[in-house]
Scaffold this motif. Structure first.
Motif, PDB file in Angstrom:
ATOM      1  N   TYR A 149      -0.912   2.519  -2.667  1.00 28.20           N
ATOM      2  CA  TYR A 149      -2.362   2.132  -3.055  1.00 28.20           C
ATOM      3  C   TYR A 149      -2.353   0.626  -2.944  1.00 28.20           C
ATOM      4  O   TYR A 149      -1.390  -0.059  -3.361  1.00 28.20           O
ATOM      5  CB  TYR A 149      -2.747   2.515  -4.316  1.00 28.20           C
ATOM      6  N   ARG A 150      -3.308  -0.094  -2.591  1.00 26.66           N
ATOM      7  CA  ARG A 150      -3.383  -1.347  -2.474  1.00 26.66           C
ATOM      8  C   ARG A 150      -2.874  -2.232  -3.724  1.00 26.66           C
ATOM      9  O   ARG A 150      -3.275  -1.936  -4.688  1.00 26.66           O
ATOM     10  CB  ARG A 150      -5.008  -1.888  -2.158  1.00 26.66           C
ATOM     11  N   GLY A 151      -1.910  -2.929  -3.485  1.00 25.86           N
ATOM     12  CA  GLY A 151      -1.579  -3.839  -4.474  1.00 25.86           C
ATOM     13  C   GLY A 151      -0.415  -3.433  -5.099  1.00 25.86           C
ATOM     14  O   GLY A 151       0.418  -4.015  -5.822  1.00 25.86           O
ATOM     15  N   ASP A 152      -0.203  -2.031  -5.140  1.00 22.83           N
ATOM     16  CA  ASP A 152       0.935  -1.216  -5.960  1.00 22.83           C
ATOM     17  C   ASP A 152       2.273  -1.261  -5.174  1.00 22.83           C
ATOM     18  O   ASP A 152       2.219  -1.728  -3.694  1.00 22.83           O
ATOM     19  CB  ASP A 152       0.491   0.192  -6.141  1.00 22.83           C
ATOM     20  N   TRP A 153       3.203  -1.161  -5.820  1.00 18.61           N
ATOM     21  CA  TRP A 153       4.679  -1.437  -5.331  1.00 18.61           C
ATOM     22  C   TRP A 153       5.402  -0.238  -5.372  1.00 18.61           C
ATOM     23  O   TRP A 153       6.362  -0.092  -5.305  1.00 18.61           O
ATOM     24  CB  TRP A 153       5.349  -2.530  -5.928  1.00 18.61           C
ATOM     25  N   ARG A 154       4.637   0.982  -5.627  1.00 17.94           N
ATOM     26  CA  ARG A 154       5.218   2.295  -5.803  1.00 17.94           C
ATOM     27  C   ARG A 154       4.462   3.128  -4.874  1.00 17.94           C
ATOM     28  O   ARG A 154       3.430   3.859  -5.064  1.00 17.94           O
ATOM     29  CB  ARG A 154       4.953   2.824  -7.310  1.00 17.94           C
ATOM     30  N   GLU A 203      -2.103  11.190  -2.568  1.00 20.27           N
ATOM     31  CA  GLU A 203      -1.731  11.632  -3.715  1.00 20.27           C
ATOM     32  C   GLU A 203      -1.257  13.229  -3.779  1.00 20.27           C
ATOM     33  O   GLU A 203      -1.317  13.777  -5.015  1.00 20.27           O
ATOM     34  CB  GLU A 203      -2.435  11.244  -5.036  1.00 20.27           C
TER      35      GLU A 203
END
Ligand SMILES: [Zn+2]
Lengths: 567, 273
Positions: B138-143, B99
């Motif tokens: 990040y795990r699970g995120d689509w961004r 980040e």
């Protein structure tokens, strides 16, 4: 333990108390006339005292919530709860169980109802309840797509249907009849949906109208504490307000006959915001909130909860399987869905209600149209957590309702202009007072759930579930209102202080409430024959392994009802 | 400006999280405050001075942190930093540059997984190898990663640039499986070879491979051979020129109308088409 809460400004609509300065006495978990001189004093001077908050429609436990948690690690990362001495937890829109209990408690809530329990997987719901501290809990099993219900109603056999409902409530340790997209979720099992309330369900040839009306009649035959709890067909589709009105209207004429509690209505329309859509597509989409409110105001047989959109990123989850598929096709985000044998189904999809999105802005405004135009005796505050927004936003919703200025700040500066153009929010000057806030978050909820004897008020004999907020009754500053309701000064649960200055200071495990209806023995024998046959032929588990055992609660609170006169 | 030199005293077993030690925070702290920064280590907290010898120069040319004797057990180095420099002498643990929005991190060693996860700006240079998920979401995120530049001079593992939306990942060595999976923007340049499924489910952005491609997904469409192309990711993009002769593919056609571009060196893959 004895307490005396001194000099608070009390709001207790069920007892007609509107901002009176008075003392409240607490002994052994109940509200009492007076206490001994040894009672601990809580100084509530200048503070507001209300009964503990009640959430009649939320999704906090069970398989679909857990799928939300598992398939959204990014939601877990968004909010971490790590207060000293408490269990840590994560999740903004789908919080873990302990975090759920703590955060409801911080807001002064003491009772929450899980609004959709797949009966076959009831154990999962109860297991999570056991790990959800601070609140009393109950769960509503899903009946609106159940094969037994379809067949009994199709045969016109209300008695057998009633006996089956009684059996299932006991077996799943459930609280009330929940109906989600009647017939539509079963149709989804065939790749279809139903749209109007007179569309037949594939294979079963029964219509949503017959399902809703039949279950409403069964509900009153059994005399359940709560009415039928309905999520009509066509959720989230432009133009659905007509389906909603038709569904509300189809149970007119049925009389409320609760054998427990003081409910007067036979129909509860949940997350009505999602069902008050005008227009024919998203292009000419508009609010029909005022029209729906007018219907509710004119009729005595129903109440509504709102399902207010809070303009957050959240996780949608519902037993309305086809609707979640539509949602996934609209936003392209990840989707989970499942079928629960003969009973129901569900889906889960993340959702981002961006304030700048025209449709989302209108959805937000529709919720407010409902709040501002419905008689405040007939409307309840919910966000359909987490579907329209997380429950931790209730304080913000309260602030929008209490302060026109705060509402306008959002309307004119934060949300898309469609909210002004396609709803009536801009021209509405109504501001809720604290008495009305107490109605929509406590009194109305307790009454419609049939729990108003013991909950939702501060009269002698009530459960000592009490919230004390540090707020001036004249406060109009939205941020201050929000903060006051987000972090209560004190919360008492069962007569014990569980929150002080917004911090959880004591962990307490509430009751799990369920309804145990006794029906005529020979009638029960008859449905057991049907059950045995269906379990043998279709179910993946054995009938004897189906009922939830005693061990699945910290403590049960059983509402016993005698309906042996049905025969 | 301040230059902080941290020398790890001895090897550690339980990983330590270093995100509290970034240049902009150090600027406003005294030596004593810096020494007493609490660092999470497993389920406990330790003080910076217990793990490191601490040295502070008050008049550096740039706000800088140097970590000497660094190991893979130091996680989250430079997380969320916006300015200044971090120089890691040794290896960096998971989430180095995670980040980050600005500034520069140089790792003079190897990096563990998730280097530059969800990076938004700045520069992350890894002189050795990096493991999986370089510049991922990040795990699970689509961004995923939306800006900035990651340079890895060695090899990288699997699923680099997952859900990447912007910025550049430049790998001088080889890459593992599914480089650029779900990519939606930005450029990934791989000088070495790549394992199978490069660009799987990409929607936008570009991937350039100079080395050998182990196996190409059948859902990519051959667009012809191009020489010294200029990669444009949008109408406004002035373009990134690359040298060489490439097979150009579009994809991934598991989606409708994908805009992903995949360039594969002709020289290294004579039999690809
Ligand atoms: Zn719901």
């Amino acid at each position: 333990m004895e307490y005396i809460i001194k000099n608070g400004i009390v709001y207790d609509p069920l007892n007609g108390i509107n901002g009176e300065k008075m003392d409240i006495c607490v002994k052994d978990g109940k509200i009492v006339e007076d206490v001994s001189s040894g009672a601990k004093v809580i100084d509530a001077r200048g503070k507001v005292v209300m009964p503990g908050g009640i959430d009649s429609h939320t999704h906090v436990a069970g398989p679909k919530v857990n799928i939300g948690r598992m398939f959204r690690p990014e939601d877990s990362k968004k909010e971490i709860y790590a207060k000293k001495g408490l269990r840590t937890g994560t999740g903004f829109s789908v919080p873990s169980t302990y975090k759920t209990g703590y955060q409801y408690s911080e807001m002064g809530y003491t009772t929450v109802i899980e609004a959709a329990m797949p009966p076959l997987i009831a154990r999962h719901v109860h297991e999570e309840f056991m790990e959800t501290p601070q609140v009393d809990k109950a769960a509503m099993p899903l009946f609106g797509n159940n094969w037994f219900v379809f067949e009994y109603l199709k045969e016109g056999d209300l008695k057998k249907c009633a006996a089956y409902v009684a059996w299932l409530l006991r077996a799943a340790r459930g609280f009330a009849i929940k109906i989600v997209n009647p017939g539509g979720t079963e149709a989804w099992g065939w790749g279809k949906n139903v749209h109007s309330i007179d569309d037949p369900v594939p294979y079963f040839d029964i219509t949503p109208r017959e399902i809703v009306r039949g279950l409403a009649e069964v509900n009153e035959m059994l005399g359940l504490p709560h009415s039928i709890h309905v999520h009509p067909n066509n959720l989230g589709h432009p133009g659905n307000w007509e389906t909603t009105l038709a569904t509300m209207d189809c149970v007119k004429g049925i009389k409320a006959k609760p054998r427990y509690g003081e409910r007067e209505t036979v129909y509860y329309n949940t997350h009505t915001q999602f069902h008050s859509y005008g227009g024919t597509s998203w292009k000419d989409f508009e609010s029909k909130g005022v029209e729906i409110a007018e219907y509710v105001n004119k009729h005595d047989h129903l109440v509504i909860d709102v399902g207010q959109v809070t303009l957050d990123e959240t996780t949608t989850m519902t037993a309305d399987g086809p609707m979640e598929y539509d949602l996934h096709m609209t936003n392209g985000l990840k989707w989970a869905n499942c079928d629960v044998e003969l009973e129901t189904g569900s889906g889960v999809v993340p959702f981002i209600y961006s304030p700048k999105g025209p449709v989302y802005a209108v959805q937000w405004a529709i919720g407010l149209d409902l709040f501002l135009n419905t008689d405040t005796d007939k409307v309840l505050l919910t966000t359909d957590h987490p579907n329209a927004g997380p429950f931790t936003r209730y304080p913000r919703v309260i602030a929008w309702l209490m302060s026109k200025k705060y509402r306008d700040e959002w309307l004119y500066n934060k949300v898309h202009k469609w909210a002004i153009q396609r709803s009536h929010v801009a021209d509405n000057d109504k501001e809720y007072d604290l008495y009305e806030i107490a109605k929509v978050t406590r009194a109305n909820q307790a009454k419609v759930l049939g729990l108003s004897k013991e909950k939702g008020h501060l009269g002698v004999g009530a459960d000592a579930d009490i919230a004390i907020y540090d707020i001036n009754p004249e406060e109009k500053d939205g941020k201050k209102i929000e903060k006051a309701f987000r972090y209560a000064s004190y919360v008492l649960k069962k007569g014990e202080v569980v929150v002080k200055d917004g911090e959880v200071v004591k962990e307490i495990y509430g009751d799990t409430i369920y309804v145990d209806v006794r029906v005529d023995e020979s009638l029960e024998q008859e449905i057991m024959k049907d059950l045995r046959e269906k379990f043998t032929r279709y179910y993946s588990i054995n009938l004897d392994n189906y009922p939830v055992q005693d061990a699945y609660a910290n403590s049960w609170k059983v509402i016993k009802i005698d309906a042996t006169d049905i025969n | 400006m301040k230059e902080l030199i941290l020398t790890l005293k001895e090897d550690i077993i339980v990983p330590v999280e270093m995100d509290a030690v970034i240049p902009e925070k150090i600027e406003n702290m005294t030596l004593d405050e810096i020494k007493n920064i609490e660092l999470p280590q497993g389920n406990k907290k330790v003080l910076l001075k217990d793990l490191f010898d601490v040295e502070l120069n008050e008049d550096a040319d740039v706000s800088r942190i140097i970590i000497k004797n660094s190991t893979i057990k130091l996680k989250r180095i430079g997380e969320k930093m916006t300015t200044g420099e971090i120089i890691v002498e040794g290896d960096a643990g998971m989430y180095v540059g995670c980040e980050m929005k600005g500034g520069k991190i140089i790792v003079n060693g190897n990096a563990d997984s998730w280097a530059g996860q969800n990076m938004k700006g700045g520069e992350l240079i890894i002189k050795g190898n990096a493991k999986d998920y370089v510049g991922s979401a990040y795990r699970g995120d689509w961004r995923g990663m939306s800006g900035g530049k990651i340079i890895v001079e060695g090899n990288v593992g699997n699923e680099i640039g997952e859900y990447m939306r912007g910025g550049v990942i430049h790998v001088k060595g080889n890459a593992g499986l599914m480089a650029g999976i779900h990519q939606e923007g930005g450029i990934i340049i791989i000088e070495g070879d790549v394992d199978a499924r490069v660009g799987g489910e990409m929607k936008k952005g570009a991937i350039v491979v100079y080395g050998k491609v182990e196996e190409l997904l059948p859902s990519f469409k051959f667009e012809g051979v191009v020489e010294d192309p200029v990669i444009k990711l949008s109408k406004k993009d002035e373009g990134t020129p690359i040298k060489g002769k490439f097979y150009k593919f579009s994809g991934d056609y598991v989606y409708n109308k994908p805009k992903g571009q995949l360039y594969i060196s002709v020289e290294s893959n004579p039999d690809l088409i």
